[in-house]
Design a protein around this motif. Structure first.
Motif, mmCIF file in Angstrom:
data_model
loop_
_atom_site.group_PDB
_atom_site.id
_atom_site.type_symbol
_atom_site.label_atom_id
_atom_site.label_comp_id
_atom_site.label_asym_id
_atom_site.label_seq_id
_atom_site.Cartn_x
_atom_site.Cartn_y
_atom_site.Cartn_z
ATOM 1 N N UNK A 11 -11.932 22.260 -2.353
ATOM 2 C CA UNK A 11 -12.830 21.000 -2.766
ATOM 3 C C UNK A 11 -12.147 20.264 -3.766
ATOM 4 N N UNK A 12 -11.411 20.858 -4.838
ATOM 5 C CA UNK A 12 -10.756 20.221 -5.600
ATOM 6 C C UNK A 12 -9.734 19.297 -5.004
ATOM 7 N N UNK A 13 -8.870 19.956 -4.244
ATOM 8 C CA UNK A 13 -7.819 19.202 -3.426
ATOM 9 C C UNK A 13 -8.441 18.168 -2.603
ATOM 10 N N UNK A 14 -9.579 18.237 -1.767
ATOM 11 C CA UNK A 14 -10.241 17.333 -1.048
ATOM 12 C C UNK A 14 -10.484 16.100 -1.850
ATOM 13 N N UNK A 15 -11.318 16.347 -2.948
ATOM 14 C CA UNK A 15 -11.701 15.305 -3.827
ATOM 15 C C UNK A 15 -10.604 14.552 -4.609
ATOM 16 N N UNK A 16 -9.599 15.143 -4.906
ATOM 17 C CA UNK A 16 -8.546 14.688 -5.473
ATOM 18 C C UNK A 16 -7.579 13.599 -4.775
ATOM 19 N N UNK A 17 -7.636 13.982 -3.407
ATOM 20 C CA UNK A 17 -6.838 13.147 -2.325
ATOM 21 C C UNK A 17 -7.727 12.046 -1.931
ATOM 22 N N UNK A 18 -9.037 12.109 -2.117
ATOM 23 C CA UNK A 18 -10.027 10.776 -2.121
ATOM 24 C C UNK A 18 -9.873 10.010 -3.096
ATOM 25 N N UNK A 19 -9.539 10.537 -4.291
ATOM 26 C CA UNK A 19 -9.452 9.614 -5.553
ATOM 27 C C UNK A 19 -8.293 8.903 -5.447
ATOM 28 N N UNK A 20 -6.955 9.399 -5.103
ATOM 29 C CA UNK A 20 -5.695 8.753 -4.873
ATOM 30 C C UNK A 20 -6.010 7.541 -3.841
ATOM 31 N N UNK A 21 -6.813 8.076 -2.726
ATOM 32 C CA UNK A 21 -6.969 6.838 -1.810
ATOM 33 C C UNK A 21 -7.574 5.622 -2.375
ATOM 34 N N UNK A 22 -8.290 5.615 -3.296
ATOM 35 C CA UNK A 22 -9.361 4.599 -4.067
ATOM 36 C C UNK A 22 -8.488 3.895 -5.197
ATOM 37 N N UNK A 23 -7.293 4.303 -5.564
ATOM 38 C CA UNK A 23 -6.549 3.543 -6.407
ATOM 39 C C UNK A 23 -6.389 2.114 -5.927
ATOM 40 N N UNK A 24 -6.476 1.081 -6.515
ATOM 41 C CA UNK A 24 -6.413 -0.397 -6.234
ATOM 42 C C UNK A 24 -4.835 -0.533 -6.092
ATOM 43 N N UNK A 25 -4.578 -1.463 -5.000
ATOM 44 C CA UNK A 25 -3.207 -2.001 -4.941
ATOM 45 C C UNK A 25 -2.690 -2.896 -6.144
ATOM 46 N N UNK A 26 -1.630 -3.162 -6.267
ATOM 47 C CA UNK A 26 -1.107 -4.183 -7.438
ATOM 48 C C UNK A 26 -1.808 -5.420 -7.180
ATOM 49 N N UNK A 27 -1.768 -6.112 -6.128
ATOM 50 C CA UNK A 27 -2.423 -7.081 -5.481
ATOM 51 C C UNK A 27 -3.803 -7.272 -5.897
ATOM 52 N N UNK A 28 -4.667 -6.222 -5.538
ATOM 53 C CA UNK A 28 -6.052 -6.262 -5.932
ATOM 54 C C UNK A 28 -6.216 -6.138 -7.731
ATOM 55 N N UNK A 29 -5.233 -5.437 -8.256
ATOM 56 C CA UNK A 29 -5.343 -5.458 -9.773
ATOM 57 C C UNK A 29 -5.085 -6.889 -10.057
ATOM 58 N N UNK A 30 -4.104 -7.714 -9.876
ATOM 59 C CA UNK A 30 -3.631 -8.866 -10.158
ATOM 60 C C UNK A 30 -4.728 -9.726 -9.755
ATOM 61 N N UNK A 31 -5.415 -9.757 -8.746
ATOM 62 C CA UNK A 31 -6.553 -10.563 -8.306
ATOM 63 C C UNK A 31 -7.888 -10.414 -9.181
ATOM 64 N N UNK A 32 -8.171 -9.378 -9.559
ATOM 65 C CA UNK A 32 -9.179 -8.996 -10.465
ATOM 66 C C UNK A 32 -8.821 -9.502 -11.976
ATOM 67 N N UNK A 33 -7.714 -9.340 -12.400
ATOM 68 C CA UNK A 33 -7.177 -9.887 -13.760
ATOM 69 C C UNK A 33 -7.270 -11.371 -13.805
ATOM 70 N N UNK A 34 -7.080 -12.001 -12.769
ATOM 71 C CA UNK A 34 -6.976 -13.513 -12.627
ATOM 72 C C UNK A 34 -8.240 -14.106 -12.720
ATOM 73 N N UNK A 35 -9.183 -13.310 -12.058
ATOM 74 C CA UNK A 35 -10.710 -13.699 -11.818
ATOM 75 C C UNK A 35 -11.171 -13.467 -13.234
ATOM 76 N N UNK A 36 -10.858 -12.590 -14.133
ATOM 77 C CA UNK A 36 -11.465 -12.349 -15.452
ATOM 78 C C UNK A 36 -10.788 -13.330 -16.471
ATOM 79 N N UNK A 37 -9.793 -14.135 -16.298
ATOM 80 C CA UNK A 37 -9.186 -15.023 -17.341
ATOM 81 C C UNK A 37 -9.986 -16.433 -17.328
#
Length: 158
Positions: A11-37
């Motif tokens: 369960x721990x391995x399965x849950x952690x694999x799902x967590x890794x998939x949810x990490x936003x990409x650099x582009x998503x992070x940049x877009x979110x940061x640009x919107x917050x400025x």
């Protein structure tokens, strides 16, 4: 118990694999940061050497605008402008401070105002304000940016 550990571990391995998939990409992070400025606000206003050391932002802003007004008033000789425009007691000047610290001054009149020779005022502003002292540009996230504001120039004081 060992079977329970295996299930927990799986369960721990399965849950952690799902967590890794949810990490936003650099582009998503940049877009979110640009919107917050807030691009309409600067982090630091333009300034001059005498006002840079002031910590209180309101006092620093006041210091800068007083300095700028004094310098413009001294260089323009308001009496000559008052002779050109006797019906006006104040003219508004749009001041632009560019990232490379150079300035531009542009007279502001109502759009329907044809009674003023804006070319003549513009020429006076360019000539008399050409050697204006260095102004430090506004900053946004540590990067120099262009800023503009309207500065009233008093022609007559009563």
């Amino acid at each position: 118990m060992p079977k329970m550990r295996k299930i927990s571990l799986l369960f721990l391995l399965f849950a952690s694999c799902q967590y890794i998939e949810r990490v936003p990409s650099k582009e998503q992070l940049l877009q979110e940061e640009m919107k917050s400025i807030d691009w309409d606000q600067v982090d630091a206003l333009p300034s001059v050497a005498g006002c840079d050391t002031i910590k209180d932002l309101a006092v620093q802003k006041n210091c800068f605008f007083e300095y700028l007004s004094r310098q413009v008033q001294m260089r323009l000789d308001p009496e000559s402008l008052a002779e050109l425009y006797p019906e006006r007691d104040t003219i508004e000047v749009k001041v632009t401070v560019f990232p490379d610290s150079h300035l531009s001054f542009e007279p502001q009149f109502a759009k329907d105002s044809t009674a003023y020779d804006t070319a003549k005022i513009d020429s006076i502003l360019r000539t008399r304000l050409a050697d204006f002292p260095k102004i430090n540009p506004a900053l946004k996230r540590g990067v120099p940016v262009k800023s503009q504001f309207i500065l009233p120039v008093i022609l007559k004081s009563e």
